[in-house]
Each structure stands twice: as C-alpha cells, then as structure tokens.
Design a protein around this motif. Structure first.
Motif, short mmCIF file in Angstrom:
data_model
loop_
_atom_site.label_atom_id
_atom_site.label_comp_id
_atom_site.label_asym_id
_atom_site.label_seq_id
_atom_site.Cartn_x
_atom_site.Cartn_y
_atom_site.Cartn_z
N LEU A 141 0.86 -1.18 0.00
CA LEU A 141 0.00 0.00 0.00
C LEU A 141 0.89 1.23 0.00
O LEU A 141 1.81 1.33 0.81
CB LEU A 141 -0.89 0.02 1.24
CG LEU A 141 -1.80 -1.19 1.45
CD1 LEU A 141 -2.54 -1.08 2.76
CD2 LEU A 141 -2.76 -1.34 0.30
N SER A 142 0.62 2.16 -0.89
CA SER A 142 1.44 3.36 -0.96
C SER A 142 0.59 4.56 -1.37
O SER A 142 -0.50 4.42 -1.89
CB SER A 142 2.59 3.17 -1.95
OG SER A 142 2.10 2.92 -3.24
N SER A 143 1.14 5.72 -1.13
CA SER A 143 0.49 6.97 -1.52
C SER A 143 0.66 7.18 -3.02
O SER A 143 1.62 6.72 -3.61
CB SER A 143 1.14 8.15 -0.81
OG SER A 143 1.05 8.01 0.57
N THR A 144 -0.29 7.90 -3.60
CA THR A 144 -0.09 8.31 -4.98
C THR A 144 0.83 9.52 -4.96
O THR A 144 0.67 10.43 -4.15
CB THR A 144 -1.42 8.67 -5.66
OG1 THR A 144 -2.07 9.70 -4.92
CG2 THR A 144 -2.33 7.46 -5.75
N MET A 145 1.84 9.50 -5.82
CA MET A 145 2.85 10.56 -5.83
C MET A 145 2.76 11.44 -7.07
O MET A 145 3.31 12.52 -7.10
CB MET A 145 4.25 9.95 -5.75
CG MET A 145 4.48 9.06 -4.54
SD MET A 145 4.46 9.93 -2.98
CE MET A 145 6.08 10.68 -3.01
N PRO B 292 0.19 12.62 -10.75
CA PRO B 292 -1.16 12.60 -11.33
C PRO B 292 -1.49 11.27 -12.00
O PRO B 292 -2.63 10.79 -11.90
CB PRO B 292 -1.13 13.75 -12.34
CG PRO B 292 -0.11 14.69 -11.80
CD PRO B 292 0.95 13.80 -11.20
N LEU B 293 -0.53 10.65 -12.66
CA LEU B 293 -0.78 9.36 -13.31
C LEU B 293 -1.11 8.29 -12.28
O LEU B 293 -2.03 7.50 -12.47
CB LEU B 293 0.42 8.93 -14.16
CG LEU B 293 0.28 7.59 -14.88
CD1 LEU B 293 -0.97 7.54 -15.76
CD2 LEU B 293 1.53 7.29 -15.70
N GLU B 294 -0.40 8.27 -11.16
CA GLU B 294 -0.70 7.29 -10.11
C GLU B 294 -2.10 7.53 -9.53
O GLU B 294 -2.80 6.57 -9.21
CB GLU B 294 0.35 7.35 -9.01
CG GLU B 294 1.69 6.80 -9.46
CD GLU B 294 2.78 6.96 -8.42
OE1 GLU B 294 2.58 7.68 -7.41
OE2 GLU B 294 3.85 6.35 -8.61
N SER B 295 -2.52 8.79 -9.43
CA SER B 295 -3.87 9.10 -8.96
C SER B 295 -4.91 8.56 -9.95
O SER B 295 -5.94 8.03 -9.54
CB SER B 295 -4.05 10.60 -8.78
OG SER B 295 -3.23 11.07 -7.74
N GLN B 296 -4.63 8.69 -11.23
CA GLN B 296 -5.54 8.16 -12.26
C GLN B 296 -5.64 6.63 -12.13
O GLN B 296 -6.73 6.08 -12.26
CB GLN B 296 -5.06 8.52 -13.66
CG GLN B 296 -5.22 9.98 -13.98
CD GLN B 296 -4.60 10.32 -15.35
OE1 GLN B 296 -3.94 9.52 -15.99
NE2 GLN B 296 -4.87 11.53 -15.80
#
Length: 64
Positions: free
Chosen positions: A49-53, A55-59
C-alpha cells in the motif's frame, strides 16, 4: 509460516509513466526501501500500500 507481508510506504514498488505512444510503463522504484522490499516481495506473498505521488498514479488508483 503462511502469512503475507504487508508494506505501507510513501512510495510504491514502481514509478509509472507513459512512453511516446501513450502506453503506461511501470519502472522499478529507485529508492532504497523500494529496492529492499522488492526482494522481500519476491520471497513472500505481499500486499504493498502506498500513496499516490503523481497525477498518473492518482488516475490509476481511481480507475480513470
């Protein structure tokens, strides 16, 4: 031992980006933690489990 390794970190095991054609690429993370835990993940079943770093990871996380 039949358990799973749970890793919770700021960064994930991959850094995502798009190539010239728009294809999504997952490159191994460059940090020391990612490198060490990637080896552990090869030896044991793992959830990471990791944070989105970016914009692409957020998508990716939201399924956009």
């Amino acid at each position: 031992m039949g358990g799973r390794l749970l890793t919770v970190s700021n960064r994930g095991p991959c850094e995502y980006y798009r190539d010239e054609s728009g294809k999504m690429i997952c490159a191994p993370g460059q940090g020391g933690l990612a490198t060490a835990l990637r080896v552990a993940a090869q030896l044991h079943p793992t959830h990471w489990l990791s944070s989105t770093m970016t914009p692409l990871e957020s998508q990716i996380a939201t399924g956009e």
